[in-house]
Motif scaffolding. Structure first.
Motif, PDB file in Angstrom:
ATOM      1  N   ALA A   1       0.699  -1.274   0.178  1.00  0.00           N
ATOM      2  CA  ALA A   1      -0.212   0.432  -0.081  1.00  0.00           C
ATOM      3  C   ALA A   1       1.098   1.086   0.045  1.00  0.00           C
ATOM      4  N   LEU A   2       1.548   0.982   0.578  1.00  0.00           N
ATOM      5  CA  LEU A   2       2.520   2.448   0.887  1.00  0.00           C
ATOM      6  C   LEU A   2       3.199   2.382  -0.189  1.00  0.00           C
ATOM      7  N   CYS A   3       4.253   1.263  -1.270  1.00  0.00           N
ATOM      8  CA  CYS A   3       4.854   1.577  -2.550  1.00  0.00           C
ATOM      9  C   CYS A   3       3.601   2.238  -3.585  1.00  0.00           C
ATOM     10  N   LEU A   4       2.572   1.882  -3.341  1.00  0.00           N
ATOM     11  CA  LEU A   4       1.312   2.394  -4.424  1.00  0.00           C
ATOM     12  C   LEU A   4       1.201   3.369  -4.312  1.00  0.00           C
ATOM     13  N   THR A   5       1.472   4.221  -2.941  1.00  0.00           N
ATOM     14  CA  THR A   5       0.418   5.383  -2.955  1.00  0.00           C
ATOM     15  C   THR A   5       1.614   6.169  -2.553  1.00  0.00           C
ATOM     16  N   ALA A   6       2.708   5.962  -2.503  1.00  0.00           N
ATOM     17  CA  ALA A   6       3.889   7.582  -2.727  1.00  0.00           C
ATOM     18  C   ALA A   6       4.301   7.859  -4.270  1.00  0.00           C
ATOM     19  N   PRO A   7       4.582   9.604  -4.898  1.00  0.00           N
ATOM     20  CA  PRO A   7       4.563   9.893  -4.999  1.00  0.00           C
ATOM     21  C   PRO A   7       5.637   8.820  -6.599  1.00  0.00           C
ATOM     22  N   ALA A   8       5.426   8.810  -7.358  1.00  0.00           N
ATOM     23  CA  ALA A   8       6.732   8.850  -8.891  1.00  0.00           C
ATOM     24  C   ALA A   8       7.615   9.445  -8.191  1.00  0.00           C
ATOM     25  N   HIS A   9       8.920   9.233  -8.134  1.00  0.00           N
ATOM     26  CA  HIS A   9      10.355  10.085  -8.269  1.00  0.00           C
ATOM     27  C   HIS A   9      10.941   9.691  -9.638  1.00  0.00           C
ATOM     28  N   ALA A  10      10.273   9.341 -10.799  1.00  0.00           N
ATOM     29  CA  ALA A  10      11.509   8.614 -12.224  1.00  0.00           C
ATOM     30  C   ALA A  10      11.367  10.623 -13.256  1.00  0.00           C
ATOM     31  N   TRP A  11      12.348  10.321 -13.872  1.00  0.00           N
ATOM     32  CA  TRP A  11      12.439  10.848 -15.261  1.00  0.00           C
ATOM     33  C   TRP A  11      11.870  10.462 -16.222  1.00  0.00           C
ATOM     34  N   GLN A  12      10.824  11.602 -16.812  1.00  0.00           N
ATOM     35  CA  GLN A  12       9.843  11.088 -17.779  1.00  0.00           C
ATOM     36  C   GLN A  12      10.461  12.059 -18.879  1.00  0.00           C
ATOM     37  N   ALA A  13      10.398  11.562 -19.668  1.00  0.00           N
ATOM     38  CA  ALA A  13      10.485  11.819 -21.899  1.00  0.00           C
ATOM     39  C   ALA A  13       9.251  11.774 -22.166  1.00  0.00           C
ATOM     40  N   GLY A  14       8.770  12.612 -22.825  1.00  0.00           N
ATOM     41  CA  GLY A  14       7.779  12.661 -23.652  1.00  0.00           C
ATOM     42  C   GLY A  14       7.600  14.019 -24.621  1.00  0.00           C
ATOM     43  N   GLN A  15       6.967  14.206 -25.265  1.00  0.00           N
ATOM     44  CA  GLN A  15       6.145  15.344 -26.057  1.00  0.00           C
ATOM     45  C   GLN A  15       4.524  16.227 -25.835  1.00  0.00           C
ATOM     46  N   ASP A  16       4.967  17.056 -26.045  1.00  0.00           N
ATOM     47  CA  ASP A  16       3.635  17.914 -25.732  1.00  0.00           C
ATOM     48  C   ASP A  16       3.505  18.497 -26.980  1.00  0.00           C
ATOM     49  N   GLY A  17       2.765  17.973 -28.475  1.00  0.00           N
ATOM     50  CA  GLY A  17       2.557  18.699 -29.272  1.00  0.00           C
ATOM     51  C   GLY A  17       4.190  18.052 -30.157  1.00  0.00           C
ATOM     52  N   ALA A  18       4.792  19.577 -30.535  1.00  0.00           N
ATOM     53  CA  ALA A  18       6.047  19.127 -31.253  1.00  0.00           C
ATOM     54  C   ALA A  18       7.239  19.801 -30.562  1.00  0.00           C
ATOM     55  N   ILE A  19       6.285  20.214 -29.134  1.00  0.00           N
ATOM     56  CA  ILE A  19       7.891  20.320 -28.121  1.00  0.00           C
ATOM     57  C   ILE A  19       8.243  18.981 -27.216  1.00  0.00           C
ATOM     58  N   CYS A  20       9.879  18.545 -27.206  1.00  0.00           N
ATOM     59  CA  CYS A  20      10.025  17.790 -26.221  1.00  0.00           C
ATOM     60  C   CYS A  20      10.341  18.103 -24.860  1.00  0.00           C
ATOM     61  N   THR A  21       9.398  16.896 -24.075  1.00  0.00           N
ATOM     62  CA  THR A  21       9.410  17.173 -22.754  1.00  0.00           C
ATOM     63  C   THR A  21      10.918  16.563 -21.661  1.00  0.00           C
ATOM     64  N   LEU A  22      11.155  16.703 -21.257  1.00  0.00           N
ATOM     65  CA  LEU A  22      11.915  15.902 -19.951  1.00  0.00           C
ATOM     66  C   LEU A  22      10.956  16.754 -18.367  1.00  0.00           C
ATOM     67  N   ASP A  23      11.055  15.594 -17.679  1.00  0.00           N
ATOM     68  CA  ASP A  23       9.722  15.959 -15.792  1.00  0.00           C
ATOM     69  C   ASP A  23      10.674  15.256 -15.171  1.00  0.00           C
ATOM     70  N   HIS A  24      11.063  15.863 -13.952  1.00  0.00           N
ATOM     71  CA  HIS A  24      11.056  15.252 -12.845  1.00  0.00           C
ATOM     72  C   HIS A  24      10.824  15.263 -11.392  1.00  0.00           C
ATOM     73  N   SER A  25       9.887  14.796 -10.730  1.00  0.00           N
ATOM     74  CA  SER A  25       9.240  15.195  -9.694  1.00  0.00           C
ATOM     75  C   SER A  25       9.867  15.107  -8.301  1.00  0.00           C
ATOM     76  N   GLU A  26      10.663  15.782  -7.216  1.00  0.00           N
ATOM     77  CA  GLU A  26      10.431  14.966  -6.331  1.00  0.00           C
ATOM     78  C   GLU A  26       9.942  15.572  -4.979  1.00  0.00           C
ATOM     79  N   ALA A  27       9.716  15.321  -3.038  1.00  0.00           N
ATOM     80  CA  ALA A  27       8.952  15.990  -2.537  1.00  0.00           C
ATOM     81  C   ALA A  27       9.793  17.290  -2.216  1.00  0.00           C
ATOM     82  N   SER A  28      11.052  17.568  -2.928  1.00  0.00           N
ATOM     83  CA  SER A  28      11.373  19.049  -2.639  1.00  0.00           C
ATOM     84  C   SER A  28      11.230  19.887  -3.911  1.00  0.00           C
ATOM     85  N   GLY A  29      10.497  18.794  -5.156  1.00  0.00           N
ATOM     86  CA  GLY A  29      10.439  19.760  -5.403  1.00  0.00           C
ATOM     87  C   GLY A  29      10.013  19.776  -7.461  1.00  0.00           C
ATOM     88  N   ASP A  30      10.360  20.067  -8.770  1.00  0.00           N
ATOM     89  CA  ASP A  30       9.643  20.055  -9.470  1.00  0.00           C
ATOM     90  C   ASP A  30      11.111  20.664 -10.755  1.00  0.00           C
TER      91      ASP A  30
END
Length: 145
Positions: free
Chosen positions: A10-39
């Motif tokens: 339950a703890l593992c499934l409800t904890a926020p993911a702190h993974a790096w994630q590449a993606g795309q927003d239309g023609a814009i390439c994105t790389l996102d990362h989120s932690e408790a301390s910031g994004d």
């Protein structure tokens, strides 16, 4: 199922993911990362070309002469700039440039980074960043649909 195992799952499934994630927003390439301390969010607009990095946290960043990132645990390097800006509420600090080679290399080749402005810092894990940085870099070379 054992109650301790259930609690751990339950703890593992409800904890926020702190993974790096590449993606795309239309023609814009994105790389996102989120932690408790910031994004952290990087973007690349191949039409520019223009790269941006924005680091957001709960507390405002100070207005400072220098903004920088110290990469640690691999190919250590510190990058600084005077060409940054703070958002209106001060919680985000951003930089835009035509090249981000040192930033991308730092993210991919190290285990941690410390983002800083003035005396304020934000520590960031780079675990799992390398394959997502590679996907982010490849994004701009693919034709948009």
């Amino acid at each position: 199922m054992h109650p301790i195992l259930v609690a751990c799952l339950a703890l593992c499934l409800t904890a926020p993911a702190h993974a790096w994630q590449a993606g795309q927003d239309g023609a814009i390439c994105t790389l996102d990362h989120s932690e408790a301390s910031g994004d952290i969010r990087l973007t690349y607009d191949p039409a520019g070309p223009l790269y941006t990095i924005t680091v957001t946290r709960a507390e405002p960043w100070p207005v400072a002469d220098l903004f920088g990132i110290a990469f640690l645990g691999g190919e250590e390097n510190t990058i600084t700039t005077e060409r940054h800006s703070n958002s209106a509420d001060g919680r985000a600090i951003s930089v835009a440039d035509r090249g981000f080679g040192n930033v991308l290399r730092g993210l991919a080749a190290n285990t941690a980074a410390t983002v800083f402005a003035g005396t304020e810092t934000l520590s960031v894990s780079l675990a799992g960043a390398a394959p997502e940085v590679a996907a982010f870099e490849a994004c701009g070379t693919r034709p948009s649909v």
